[in-house]
Design a protein around this motif. Structure first.
Motif, mmCIF file in Angstrom:
data_model
loop_
_atom_site.group_PDB
_atom_site.id
_atom_site.type_symbol
_atom_site.label_atom_id
_atom_site.label_comp_id
_atom_site.label_asym_id
_atom_site.label_seq_id
_atom_site.Cartn_x
_atom_site.Cartn_y
_atom_site.Cartn_z
ATOM 1 N N ILE A 1 -3.689 11.322 2.062
ATOM 2 C CA ILE A 1 -3.366 12.026 2.989
ATOM 3 C C ILE A 1 -3.745 11.525 4.420
ATOM 4 C CG2 ILE A 1 -2.857 14.499 4.251
ATOM 5 C CD1 ILE A 1 -2.555 15.654 1.713
ATOM 6 N N PHE A 2 -5.076 11.547 4.418
ATOM 7 C CA PHE A 2 -5.823 11.357 5.697
ATOM 8 C C PHE A 2 -6.093 9.794 5.968
ATOM 9 C CE2 PHE A 2 -7.096 15.682 4.895
ATOM 10 C CZ PHE A 2 -6.400 16.262 6.063
ATOM 11 N N SER A 3 -6.343 9.044 4.868
ATOM 12 C CA SER A 3 -6.764 7.882 4.978
ATOM 13 C C SER A 3 -5.623 6.788 4.683
ATOM 14 C CB SER A 3 -7.866 7.261 4.103
ATOM 15 O OG SER A 3 -8.444 5.946 4.069
ATOM 16 N N GLY A 4 -4.901 7.032 3.759
ATOM 17 C CA GLY A 4 -3.697 6.017 3.463
ATOM 18 C C GLY A 4 -2.984 5.605 4.652
ATOM 19 N N GLN A 10 -9.333 -0.871 -4.601
ATOM 20 C CA GLN A 10 -10.068 0.458 -4.237
ATOM 21 C C GLN A 10 -8.892 1.444 -4.281
ATOM 22 O OE1 GLN A 10 -12.508 0.585 -0.885
ATOM 23 N NE2 GLN A 10 -14.370 0.250 -1.885
ATOM 24 N N GLN A 11 -7.957 1.225 -3.603
ATOM 25 C CA GLN A 11 -6.786 2.337 -3.525
ATOM 26 C C GLN A 11 -5.980 2.426 -4.825
ATOM 27 O OE1 GLN A 11 -4.351 0.249 -0.684
ATOM 28 N NE2 GLN A 11 -5.599 0.749 1.203
ATOM 29 N N THR A 43 0.912 -1.381 -0.175
ATOM 30 C CA THR A 43 0.029 -0.068 0.089
ATOM 31 C C THR A 43 0.968 1.267 0.006
ATOM 32 O OG1 THR A 43 -1.695 -1.296 1.163
ATOM 33 C CG2 THR A 43 -1.946 1.042 1.255
ATOM 34 N N ILE A 44 2.037 1.168 0.412
ATOM 35 C CA ILE A 44 2.794 2.428 0.677
ATOM 36 C C ILE A 44 3.288 3.089 -0.897
ATOM 37 C CG2 ILE A 44 5.384 3.368 1.385
ATOM 38 C CD1 ILE A 44 4.880 1.328 3.696
ATOM 39 N N PRO A 45 3.522 2.253 -1.873
ATOM 40 C CA PRO A 45 4.015 2.824 -2.811
ATOM 41 C C PRO A 45 2.515 3.326 -3.706
ATOM 42 C CG PRO A 45 4.443 0.250 -3.037
ATOM 43 C CD PRO A 45 4.340 0.982 -1.700
ATOM 44 N N ALA A 100 -16.010 7.769 3.805
ATOM 45 C CA ALA A 100 -16.306 8.925 3.110
ATOM 46 C C ALA A 100 -15.638 9.163 2.019
ATOM 47 C CB ALA A 100 -16.581 10.025 3.967
ATOM 48 N N LEU A 101 -14.321 9.392 2.060
ATOM 49 C CA LEU A 101 -13.385 9.999 0.824
ATOM 50 C C LEU A 101 -13.519 8.818 -0.275
ATOM 51 C CD1 LEU A 101 -10.347 11.313 2.746
ATOM 52 C CD2 LEU A 101 -12.128 12.675 1.612
ATOM 53 N N ILE A 102 -13.944 7.731 -0.060
ATOM 54 C CA ILE A 102 -14.130 6.766 -1.225
ATOM 55 C C ILE A 102 -15.225 7.027 -2.131
ATOM 56 C CG2 ILE A 102 -14.594 4.392 -1.779
ATOM 57 C CD1 ILE A 102 -12.928 3.388 0.396
#
Length: 361
Positions: A77-80, A295-296, A33-35, A113-115
């Motif tokens: 920024i907020f969810s990842g 999704q990401q 998920t980081i990259p 929410a952001l999704i």
């Protein structure tokens, strides 16, 4: 040792082995998920840059693209970071402490929410393309600030209103530990809330997207088959500027459609899973993480695709980011004593080159 003790020992070893495998899988997904988050963040920054530089694009289109870019940026920024932390630490996460319940609630709310803000932003872009192409002659509609305000505000307003209810334990609730895939998530969801929320967010978005792009395709196809017509409508030859503008809007619609289609392909499997598995605790780890990872990826590539599909934006980034490579192909800067100095040559030198014929030749 009795038979029951032997069976219990075997079951415990199997459970421990399964728990270790799940832990390894979770850490692996966290590392992957980081990259993805970094790539999405860089794409959002580049998207903001091209939107700022491209002043020729229609204002409403730039505003809708900006909305999509900001939603993806806020997700990165907020969810990842919270998701990466949850994948790697699992039950050792500091969010498991009841004293940090506020951050767990915030993580769950922003993630959900952001999704759906991203989903509805794609729908808003589709509606904008529909209005521009179908009603391009009606300038009043295209310049309507009310319509643009609705397209910009509605994705945020709808998702915040819907998914703020679980913060007050209405229809659902957020918490830690209910979902083996993502710890800070829904603890429970009533069927009515699940159906209503997905119908308003995903259902309405998919309907608007399909209807808008289908209407655009029908309009372009029908008018291209008419005799003595060019573009999406009968444009007289004396209006080349209008024709170029219409073709430009159609090209933008093609790129937004491809961007939206790719995102939907990555997004819909998790939505289908939500209806199939009613209890989040019953979701297995690896399939669940795979769906979230899809999704990401869809959110991360949303700002990249418009840039890659637009030739003008690609050229803009190439000129701004790789100008040093272009300059390196030159011989170098001229000496200072040659600046503003006009080269001179005698008539004899020109005669030797054949540019000026010698007298009597």
């Amino acid at each position: 040792m009795s038979q029951n003790d032997t069976n219990a020992s075997v079951i415990n070893r199997q459970n421990n082995s399964s728990s270790e495998n799940d832990s390894y899988s979770s850490v692996a997904f966290g590392i992957v998920t980081i990259p993805i988050v970094i790539v999405g963040f860089i794409g959002c920054i580049l998207f903001l840059f091209v939107l700022y530089k491209d002043t020729k694009q229609r204002h409403s289109v730039r505003a809708c693209f900006l909305n999509l870019c900001l939603s993806s940026l806020f997700f990165c920024i907020f969810s990842g970071p919270f998701q990466i932390l949850t994948y790697i630490t699992q039950d050792r996460n500091f969010l498991a402490d009841p004293a940090n319940d506020f951050w767990c609630q915030f993580s769950a709310f922003t993630n959900v929410a952001l999704i759906y803000v991203v989903v509805l932003c794609h729908a808003a872009i589709a509606v904008n393309r529909y209005c521009v192409i179908i009603f391009y002659k009606r300038v009043r509609i295209l310049k309507s600030k009310i319509l643009l305000s609705i397209l910009l505000v509605s994705p945020w307003f709808i998702t915040i209103v819907i998914y703020i209810f679980p913060l007050f334990h209405l229809g659902a609730s957020y918490g830690f530990g209910g979902n083996p895939v993502y710890k800070c998530s829904f603890q429970k969801r009533e069927k009515a809330f699940l159906m209503a929320s997905r119908a308003i967010t995903t259902g309405s978005a998919v309907i608007l997207i399909c209807a808008s792009y289908l209407a655009i395709w029908v309009k372009v196809t029908m008018n291209s088959r008419r005799p003595n017509c060019v573009g999406i409508d009968c444009i007289p030859p004396a209006a080349p500027k209008t024709l170029r503008q219409i073709n430009k809007e159609v090209r933008v619609a093609k790129s937004t459609f491809i961007t939206c289609l790719v995102f939907i392909i990555f997004f819909l499997p998790s939505t289908v899973q939500a209806f199939v598995i009613k209890n989040p605790a019953n979701l297995q780890l690896v399939p669940g993480l795979t769906l979230i990872l899809m999704q990401q990826i869809g959110i991360a590539i949303s700002p990249w695709l418009p840039i890659l599909l637009s030739e003008s934006w690609r050229n803009m980034l190439r000129l701004k980011l790789f100008t040093s490579g272009k300059q390196s192909s030159t011989v170098g800067t001229a000496p200072i004593f040659l600046l503003n100095h006009k080269p001179t040559a005698s008539s004899d030198q020109f005669k030797k080159t054949g540019i000026i014929e010698a007298p009597g030749s």
